[in-house]
Enzyme design. Sequence first.
Site, PDB file in Angstrom:
ATOM      1  CG  ASP A 404      -1.951   1.038   1.245  1.00  0.00           C
ATOM      2  OD1 ASP A 404      -2.331   1.500   0.153  1.00  0.00           O
ATOM      3  OD2 ASP A 404      -2.408   1.423   2.341  1.00  0.00           O
ATOM      4  CD  GLU A 407      -0.354   5.274  -3.991  1.00  0.00           C
ATOM      5  OE1 GLU A 407       0.175   5.592  -2.917  1.00  0.00           O
ATOM      6  OE2 GLU A 407      -1.103   4.309  -4.123  1.00  0.00           O
ATOM      7  CG  ASP A 478      -8.181   4.663   0.791  1.00  0.00           C
ATOM      8  OD1 ASP A 478      -8.086   3.420   0.848  1.00  0.00           O
ATOM      9  OD2 ASP A 478      -7.334   5.438   1.266  1.00  0.00           O
TER      10      ASP A 478
END
Length: 775
Positions: A404, A407, A478
């Site tokens: 997670d 990015e 999300d």
Amino acid sequence: MLEDTSFAIRPIDQADEKEVWQPIGDVQKIEGKKQIFALTCDEAVVNIHFYRGDIVRVTIDPFDGKYDSVSPAVIATPEKVDVHVREGEDGWELQTKRLTVVIERSPFRLAIYDNEGTLLVRDEQPVCFQAKGRMRCAHALTPTDVVYGLGEKTGVLNKRGAVWTMWNTDVYAPHNLETDPLYQSHPYMMVLKNGHAHGIFFDHTYKTTFDLRHELFYTFTSDGGALNYYVFAGPHPKDVLAQYTHLVGRMPLPPKWALGYHQSRYSYETEQEVRELIDTFRAKHIPLDAVYLDIHYMDEYRVFTFDQKRFPHPKSLIQYAKEQGVHIVPIVDPGVKVDAEYDTYRDGVQKDYFCKYADGTLYKGDVWPGTSVFPDFLKKKVRKWWGEQHTFYTDIGIEGIWNDMNEPSVFNETKTMDEQVVHDGWKTHRQVHNVYGMMMTEATYHALKKQLKGKRPFVLTRAGFAGIHRYAAVWTGDNRSFWEHLELSIPMCLNLGLSAVAFCGADVGGFAHDANGELLVRWTQVGAFFPYFRNHCAIGFARQEPWAFGETYEQIVKRYIELRYEWLPHLYSLCFEAYQTGVPMMRPLMMEYPNDRETWNVSDQFMVGDQVMIAPMIRPYTAHRIVYFPEGRWIDYWTKEVFEGSRRYIVEAPLDRLPIYVKEGAMIAHADVKLSTAMADEQMTLYVYTMKEGTSTYTLYDDDGTTFAYEKGEYIRMHIRATFVDHTVHFDVKTDGTYQPTWQLHVAFVGDVPTTIVVNGEQRVIDEATNTFVL
Ligand code: GLC
């Protein structure tokens, strides 16, 4: 954030737009070497390289090789291609069996046709560049062309009418129709022109932009560096996927447990809570294959640690879960806490493995652990080192990792790392931002594969670039417990699938915000038919385990989780198809009916394979909806009602019913319900939806579900052809592979039972007690 203020329209951005676009000019000369053609233009060098008869690569560089912008997405090497060259007054024609590239000399322009003469690509305007390193290409479109793909994007299925940017971004809120970009970058599109599909992949690591607002053309722009794109000939949407995935690879088969039902929460905070969660699933006989450990399992969010108070005995927890048929999947984020007493930080600093500025200072940013540093995943030895850290998990029996924040997400104004940071020597973050997450996930996948000694790893990732499916499943980040987000998840995952990310899903029930019973039911119903099926919920919001909203909702949620396990043989067979061809399990209607224009823009229905259609319920307090049925006759899975195709109907769907339709003549393999994929099937049932006359085919695939033996042919694949005529059905069954299944295959009929059954020339009778026969 400042983007919501006048800051967003500060003059600097406008000034950029005013910078002059300069065309690359005329072709001065062309030189051809077998399948590679180099064109010297006034202002650029153009290369046309045939990778296969149906795949051509075009590079256009006005910057003398100054920018390195090619990503690690492409793994195929060019095959030998015969190219026929014709020179005319205005330019040249390069022809393979599948494609014709027409080059106009003055000014330079390309047009690409397929072998039926369909125009796929044509430079609508000359290719242009700016001195600062930007480039722009404009290709012709017609008003009726439909554009799909572009990976993980909000909005409807057809991506026309908007500008889409590729810049991996952590977006906690909102995921609105105009929210762009999100976590992944897939600079790839599939264009459907009157039922003919072709593909285009703009392989470029810098920020790229696709402008699809215009009626007669689209543009794609790079923020730095030469243009580098591939065109895929199609003509069927499945051909485009086969061609694209030939280039960027296909998904490996996931372990079977990754296809089961997964339960997650930010966070199950203690060992005791995880045990009780599993016990509750088991006490209630609700199937479950995985539980996730979100960031609370760590010691102050230090990766590769357990909090000693909350999780004092991780090894026995994992063992306990395994005995219940459940895998534990911990989260691993890239941020490493700055802490001179923390091994991973010290080791990485000593080895010089963290990202730095050009002047040698470490880049530091805030994430969950507070001030953190970030491994330079662009370096091979860093990937190796990072991978090795995972023995911390695999040594205690963990077989799946959740990546997670890759990015990478950083809690600051830009939401990510400073663009001035340099990677792997001298690549700026501006240059490689979009592939950072994929490189982390690659490291995780390869390390797990090695450490699990022959078992298939499972990796889940939030960030990614084209090619990410080689390493991980993708979830769409999300979302929220809104009906609109349930609706949005369908075209989002369909377009991810069309972008080769076959194994994807959204957080079932919604991550943030409070879910309710009805929403959880409807979301679980559709989630059961998404490739990846996980219920996940954020800290501070209503719990959403299957039993969270009382008995009535619990029973329906349970029924649909069970249904997932009944449908697993079908889903697993489709996974194998994705592994072999790139065609995803979850498909838009147009993938099966590209010539039916009514299917082109259907965003709220999807196919699971080629014979099953799902029409999810995506509105609250609603027990009916409109369904479009493509050609043929369709059987309601629950009521067996027949619907004639090429029409719309209003169908009824009370809360306990997900509209599922099976095409007449179809065959679908089901298993019995079980609590986990760890339990072997003893019996499978092939449901045959009979028809009066006609032929249908089905491929049932199975293997051990856990190892890579399938790569060596240790699987069973049954190619079944059914021919219906005069109340008789002839089954022609061919089997290949060396795997001995644990199950027997029974055949049951839905609809009129044939009076005569013949299998490979031999007559069979139905067992009166079970109404089936063994194939
Ligand atoms: C991010 C992830 C979410 C996770 C949370 C805490 O928001 O997208 O899934 O639960 O971080 O780790």
